[in-house]
Design an enzyme around this catalytic site. Sequence first.
Site, PDB file in Angstrom:
ATOM      1  N   CYS A  47      15.981  -6.308  16.123  1.00 48.04           N
ATOM      2  CA  CYS A  47      15.088  -7.433  16.406  1.00 48.04           C
ATOM      3  C   CYS A  47      14.678  -7.448  17.880  1.00 48.04           C
ATOM      4  CB  CYS A  47      15.798  -8.746  16.052  1.00 48.04           C
ATOM      5  SG  CYS A  47      14.868 -10.220  16.488  1.00 48.04           S
ATOM      6  N   ASP A  50       3.536  -2.999  -1.745  1.00 50.55           N
ATOM      7  CA  ASP A  50       2.865  -1.914  -1.014  1.00 50.55           C
ATOM      8  C   ASP A  50       1.669  -2.329  -0.174  1.00 50.55           C
ATOM      9  OD1 ASP A  50       0.812  -2.224  -2.954  1.00 50.55           O
ATOM     10  OD2 ASP A  50       1.618  -0.609  -4.209  1.00 50.55           O
ATOM     11  N   GLN A  94       3.636  -8.268  -7.995  1.00 53.89           N
ATOM     12  CA  GLN A  94       5.051  -7.980  -7.753  1.00 53.89           C
ATOM     13  C   GLN A  94       5.181  -6.834  -6.759  1.00 53.89           C
ATOM     14  OE1 GLN A  94       7.254  -7.803 -11.787  1.00 53.89           O
ATOM     15  NE2 GLN A  94       5.116  -7.717 -12.330  1.00 53.89           N
ATOM     16  N   GLY A 103      -0.172  -3.289 -15.572  1.00 53.14           N
ATOM     17  CA  GLY A 103       0.819  -2.339 -15.067  1.00 53.14           C
ATOM     18  C   GLY A 103       2.177  -2.901 -14.702  1.00 53.14           C
ATOM     19  N   THR A 104       2.707  -3.773 -15.548  1.00 54.11           N
ATOM     20  CA  THR A 104       4.089  -4.204 -15.328  1.00 54.11           C
ATOM     21  C   THR A 104       4.882  -4.040 -16.615  1.00 54.11           C
ATOM     22  OG1 THR A 104       5.578  -5.991 -14.651  1.00 54.11           O
ATOM     23  CG2 THR A 104       3.550  -6.662 -15.751  1.00 54.11           C
ATOM     24  N   CYS A 148      17.993 -14.201  13.483  1.00 49.54           N
ATOM     25  CA  CYS A 148      17.125 -15.293  13.926  1.00 49.54           C
ATOM     26  C   CYS A 148      15.910 -15.398  13.002  1.00 49.54           C
ATOM     27  CB  CYS A 148      16.709 -15.100  15.393  1.00 49.54           C
ATOM     28  SG  CYS A 148      15.488 -13.791  15.662  1.00 49.54           S
ATOM     29  N   CYS A 177      14.364 -10.619  10.723  1.00 52.99           N
ATOM     30  CA  CYS A 177      15.671 -10.516  11.372  1.00 52.99           C
ATOM     31  C   CYS A 177      16.746 -11.152  10.490  1.00 52.99           C
ATOM     32  CB  CYS A 177      15.621 -11.203  12.732  1.00 52.99           C
ATOM     33  SG  CYS A 177      17.171 -11.040  13.634  1.00 52.99           S
ATOM     34  N   HIS A 221       7.353 -10.497  -4.487  1.00 46.69           N
ATOM     35  CA  HIS A 221       8.519  -9.709  -4.065  1.00 46.69           C
ATOM     36  C   HIS A 221       8.454  -9.267  -2.612  1.00 46.69           C
ATOM     37  CE1 HIS A 221       9.329  -8.674  -8.594  1.00 46.69           C
ATOM     38  NE2 HIS A 221       9.698  -9.892  -8.261  1.00 46.69           N
ATOM     39  N   ALA A 264      -4.665   1.453 -15.441  1.00 49.39           N
ATOM     40  CA  ALA A 264      -5.186   0.311 -14.690  1.00 49.39           C
ATOM     41  C   ALA A 264      -6.657   0.492 -14.318  1.00 49.39           C
ATOM     42  CB  ALA A 264      -4.340   0.092 -13.439  1.00 49.39           C
TER      43      ALA A 264
HETATM   44  P1  OAD Z   1       7.916  -0.854 -13.635  1.00 49.07           P
HETATM   45  O1  OAD Z   1       8.141   0.505 -13.060  1.00 49.07           O
HETATM   46  O2  OAD Z   1       9.057  -1.528 -14.263  1.00 49.07           O
HETATM   47  O3  OAD Z   1       6.769  -0.768 -14.731  1.00 49.07           O
HETATM   48  C1  OAD Z   1       5.579  -0.108 -14.478  1.00 49.07           C
HETATM   49  C2  OAD Z   1       4.660  -0.337 -15.663  1.00 49.07           C
HETATM   50  O4  OAD Z   1       3.400   0.251 -15.358  1.00 49.07           O
HETATM   51  C3  OAD Z   1       5.130   0.309 -16.966  1.00 49.07           C
HETATM   52  O5  OAD Z   1       5.064  -0.640 -18.015  1.00 49.07           O
HETATM   53  C4  OAD Z   1       4.146   1.457 -17.192  1.00 49.07           C
HETATM   54  O6  OAD Z   1       3.864   1.670 -18.570  1.00 49.07           O
HETATM   55  C5  OAD Z   1       2.923   0.955 -16.467  1.00 49.07           C
HETATM   56  N1  OAD Z   1       2.059   2.014 -15.948  1.00 49.07           N
HETATM   57  C6  OAD Z   1       2.367   3.257 -15.512  1.00 49.07           C
HETATM   58  N2  OAD Z   1       1.287   3.912 -15.083  1.00 49.07           N
HETATM   59  C7  OAD Z   1       0.242   3.058 -15.231  1.00 49.07           C
HETATM   60  C8  OAD Z   1      -1.156   3.150 -14.963  1.00 49.07           C
HETATM   61  N3  OAD Z   1      -1.710   4.242 -14.421  1.00 49.07           N
HETATM   62  N4  OAD Z   1      -1.916   2.073 -15.257  1.00 49.07           N
HETATM   63  C9  OAD Z   1      -1.370   0.956 -15.793  1.00 49.07           C
HETATM   64  N5  OAD Z   1      -0.070   0.826 -16.074  1.00 49.07           N
HETATM   65  C10 OAD Z   1       0.734   1.853 -15.796  1.00 49.07           C
HETATM   66  O7  OAD Z   1       7.247  -1.733 -12.481  1.00 49.07           O
HETATM   67  P2  OAD Z   1       7.148  -3.337 -12.375  1.00 49.07           P
HETATM   68  O8  OAD Z   1       6.939  -3.937 -13.707  1.00 49.07           O
HETATM   69  O9  OAD Z   1       6.182  -3.646 -11.309  1.00 49.07           O
HETATM   70  O10 OAD Z   1      11.179  -5.401  -7.976  1.00 49.07           O
HETATM   71  O11 OAD Z   1       8.602  -3.680 -11.875  1.00 49.07           O
HETATM   72  C11 OAD Z   1       8.934  -5.000 -11.581  1.00 49.07           C
HETATM   73  C12 OAD Z   1       9.879  -5.058 -10.415  1.00 49.07           C
HETATM   74  O12 OAD Z   1      11.012  -4.214 -10.674  1.00 49.07           O
HETATM   75  C13 OAD Z   1       9.320  -4.510  -9.123  1.00 49.07           C
HETATM   76  O13 OAD Z   1       8.535  -5.441  -8.422  1.00 49.07           O
HETATM   77  C14 OAD Z   1      10.561  -4.171  -8.368  1.00 49.07           C
HETATM   78  C15 OAD Z   1      11.356  -3.508  -9.454  1.00 49.07           C
HETATM   79  O14 OAD Z   1      12.736  -3.541  -9.295  1.00 49.07           O
HETATM   80  C16 OAD Z   1      11.644  -5.575  -6.738  1.00 49.07           C
HETATM   81  O15 OAD Z   1      11.584  -4.697  -5.909  1.00 49.07           O
HETATM   82  C17 OAD Z   1      12.231  -6.918  -6.513  1.00 49.07           C
HETATM   83 ZN    ZN Z   2      16.424 -11.751  15.742  1.00 50.23          ZN
END
Ligand code: OAD
Ligand code: ZN
Length: 232
Positions: free
Chosen positions: A132, A88, A85, A172-173, A114, A111, A103, A216
């Site tokens: 653009c 970076d 997701q 880590g999500t 276009c 753009c 994502h 992680a």
């Molecule tokens: P979040 O910030 O929602 O969650 C981060 C998760 O990583 C949490 O559950 C933490 O406990 C965990 N965490 C923190 N430090 C860590 C470490 N060192 N090792 C392992 N885990 C750790 O981030 P995402 O789940 O990626 O969307 O968020 C999902 C989406 O929400 C993102 O892609 C973004 C955001 O809005 C878009 O930009 C469309």
């Molecule tokens: Zn353009």
Amino acid sequence: MKIVILTGAGVSAESGVPTFRDKGGLWKNFRAEDLATPQAFKRDPKLVWEWYNWRRGIISKAKPNKAHLIIAEMEEKFGVRLITQNVDGLHQKAGSKSVVELHGNIWRVKCTHCNYKDYDYSVPLKEIPPKCPKCGGLLRPDVVWFGEPLPEDAIEEAFYLSENCDIMIVVGTSGVVYPAANLPFIAKYRGARVIEINPKETPISSIADLKIGKTATEGMEEVYHWIERSFK
Ligand code: OAD
Ligand code: ZN
């Protein structure tokens, strides 16, 4: 044995990239609707670009950590597939070759008028908001904003990989943003074992066959040795 890894912002936390929902996370300090929606961009493209420019600056200084590197090695050695997701690009920097980016990517611009789309690694950006080179239209970051659909090819591949794996490792999500958060449930439903690496409990913890409550880098190291043994 087919292994799929799903990563979120937590995998880059130890590289110094802020997550979204943790203490000090991006959504604690900024309102998503002011910055990460099509409406926000329409209202104030300069503000939105300034925020992305700032994030690009942080990410440009970040190096892939041990977790990114282990994941890249697992692709090469064991054919592990990766869905992220994250925008970076740190997985690619670590050597991951075939990354399903749900994502988008913060280093890509597209753009609004276009079909121009390209990588732009300049930090800071030369012009805000950038224009653009093909038609002079307004460029936007090639990332998914709230309320926008995910890139079709990426989500299709993510569903396919999730439906057809034996093991899904979720790293880590927070598991609250859909449809990405559905993928572990799909994998589980189709018979895969789910491993979660996260210091905190998430909605995914409830279906995890193995929960590694570590960071992680620590968690991936543990899993790597375990997978290595089972591939021998
Ligand atoms: P979040 O910030 O929602 O969650 C981060 C998760 O990583 C949490 O559950 C933490 O406990 C965990 N965490 C923190 N430090 C860590 C470490 N060192 N090792 C392992 N885990 C750790 O981030 P995402 O789940 O990626 O969307 O968020 C999902 C989406 O929400 C993102 O892609 C973004 C955001 O809005 C878009 O930009 C469309
Ligand atoms: Zn353009």
